[in-house]
Write an enzyme that holds these catalytic residues in place. Structure first.
Site, PDB file in Angstrom:
ATOM      1  N   CYS A 195      63.722   7.779  12.527  1.00  0.00           N
ATOM      2  CA  CYS A 195      63.164   9.240  13.384  1.00  0.00           C
ATOM      3  C   CYS A 195      62.811   9.014  14.646  1.00  0.00           C
ATOM      4  O   CYS A 195      63.548   8.659  15.386  1.00  0.00           O
ATOM      5  CB  CYS A 195      62.038   9.866  12.538  1.00  0.00           C
ATOM      6  N   HIS A 232      63.308  10.364   6.685  1.00  0.00           N
ATOM      7  CA  HIS A 232      62.405   9.726   6.055  1.00  0.00           C
ATOM      8  C   HIS A 232      62.496   9.636   4.708  1.00  0.00           C
ATOM      9  O   HIS A 232      63.080  10.517   3.783  1.00  0.00           O
ATOM     10  CB  HIS A 232      60.828  10.761   6.362  1.00  0.00           C
TER      11      HIS A 232
END
Length: 502
Positions: free
Chosen positions: A338, A423
């Site tokens: 991310c 994630h």
């Protein structure tokens, strides 16, 4: 059984999340229809529900303890700090605005109503709701307008159990002081205490527990022993301090271990992505803040961040960027997740979080980043190494790989440098083992992941261990009475007591 109670704490990281999850699992094993709830959560560890709502990661795991899918009502208000003064306000799973402390105060009346309506819906849908407080109810500077602790307890008629962390020291003063600082109407809601993280002989505590009851008129419902490695999916980076201390005092890297260095960014988010790595036998995960700590690592991970551009600048100020570049030049491996993926790109254009415009990234991946005002929330499913990968994504920054860039999950790779916005990908066992096998090969390490390690099964065992702690060490009959009957009547008031209002 019908009812609800609030688990508060003397401090952040006192164990509220753990005790809440433990009570939830204990009740669920008794066949009780139970759900978790936290009115207001300040955390950079978040999760995306199947409905696409962003909530605190701890509430998602508490939902698992109940055998439920996570839902936005379980954490209706989530604050995600982007700096020391400003936070993003997420309401019922969607970002509302960015505010400072004074601006947030203007939202309190509206948010209190949202929080109470979520609790009402949960109580209508389930027999029992176990609520978790935020910080400490004794933060009297924040009492007026409170929607997470005593303000919630009084509005919803919730009995309150206060958890104290004895491992920090001063637990008796903290428990007594928490009650004494509250005004009488708040004190009436405090039913009793739980002592958490105790190491040693319980009989040594008996005189203190007896005195605490004499002074407050309230019982200690039990003493929970310290158990190493008990909790996953912690709520905030305070818990990293205990991980860092454990790593510093632990054994040195073994010859057969795979050494993972995770950059501990100032605004690190979703560092629980690395829990699955730490659960692999032979994998040693350490959170690092300097270039020297990266030198002997076999895998470097740049995790998520709520402040990508400022955290990238922090890495450059410390020389961590050069250490990562040296690792990449030697063949890697380096993994960015991310915000960490965004940092690995050539350029980052950010007029949303930092407002700094276009800045150079680390330039280790053939990609560019542009921040969008709308947040991307999702639960994608893909494939890597021939294995199915289920994950979730939460980001403003959109990464665009160059045409022809080698794909990696939703992201890309260049040699031993990998980047993804997903994630939770490492919680997929087959993918995790395949990735670690390649990482070890790139690092020239003689390491093969152990077969048969199931992260989901490990989480279930740990949730069961929390349920066992509650069942064996807390007065569950007293907790049941609180749920069925509400706050006890006739409790004594401690001086001085404030007058901060409802």
């Amino acid at each position: 059984m019908k009812g609800a109670l609030l688990v508060a704490g003397t401090t952040s990281d006192a164990g509220k999340s753990v005790v809440t999850a433990g009570i939830c699992r204990w009740l669920a094993r008794q066949g009780v229809d139970v759900a978790p709830y936290k009115a207001q959560n300040m955390s950079l560890n978040s999760f995306v529900t199947p409905q696409g709502a962003e909530i605190g990661r701890a509430q998602a795991v508490q939902a698992a303890a109940c055998g439920l899918e996570p839902h936005a009502d379980m954490n209706p208000i989530l604050l995600k700090p982007g700096s020391d003064r400003r936070s993003q306000v997420v309401v019922l799973g969607s970002p509302l605005t960015d505010v400072d402390a004074m601006e947030y105060g203007a939202l309190k009346d509206r948010l209190r109503q949202v929080a109470l309506e979520s609790l009402d819906r949960l109580r209508a849908a389930h027999d029992v709701v176990i609520c978790e407080g935020a910080g400490s109810p004794a933060e009297i500077n924040l009492r007026r307008g409170d929607i997470a602790n005593m303000g919630l307890a009084r509005a919803a008629g919730l009995p309150v159990v206060v958890v104290g962390d004895i491992d920090r020291g001063g637990v008796f003063a903290a428990l007594y002081g928490t009650v004494a600082l509250l005004e009488p109407a708040d004190q009436e809601m405090i039913a009793g205490f739980v002592v958490n993280k105790f190491r040693g002989a319980p009989e040594l505590l008996a005189p203190g527990l007896d005195t605490l009851r004499e002074l407050t008129g309230r019982p200690v419902y039990g003493v929970l022993p310290w158990l190493d490695g008990l909790w996953l999916d912690v709520e905030d980076s305070l818990a990293l301090e205990s991980r860092d201390r454990a790593a510093a005092g632990g054994p040195p890297y073994g010859r057969q271990s795979l050494r993972v260095a995770v950059v501990r960014l100032p605004r690190i988010s979703n560092f629980t992505d690395l829990d699955a790595l730490a659960c692999e036998p032979g994998v040693v995960v350490r959170f690092v803040t300097g270039p020297g700590e990266i030198a002997d690592a076999d895998l470097v991970v740049i995790p998520g961040s709520r402040a990508t551009v400022p955290d990238l600048r922090w890495m450059r100020e410390r020389g961590i960027d050069r250490a990562i570049a040296e690792t990449a030049a030697a063949g890697g491996p380096v993994l960015g997740v991310c915000g960490g993926y965004q940092m690995l790109a050539r350029t980052i254009t950010d007029l949303v979080e930092s407002g700094e415009g276009t800045v150079p990234g680390l330039g280790l991946l053939p990609a560019t980043v542009e921040f969008a005002a709308a947040k991307t929330l999702g639960t994608p499913v893909g494939e890597a190494y021939g294995h199915r990968v289920a994950a979730y994504e939460i980001h403003h920054g959109t990464v665009t790989p160059d045409d022809g860039a080698e794909p990696f999950l939703d992201g890309c790779r260049a040699g031993g440098v990998f980047g993804t916005t997903w994630h939770g990908a490492l919680e997929n066992d087959d993918f995790r083992r395949a990735f670690l096998t390649e990482a070890a090969s790139l690092a020239g390490r003689d390491f093969t992941p152990a077969p048969g390690v199931s992260f989901a099964a490990l989480r279930e065992r740990r949730l069961d261990a929390l349920g066992d702690l509650v069942e064996h060490h807390l007065d569950t009959a007293a907790l049941t009475r609180l749920l069925e009957c509400g706050p006890p009547s006739g409790l004594p008031m401690l001086p001085p007591g404030g007058t901060m209002g409802p």
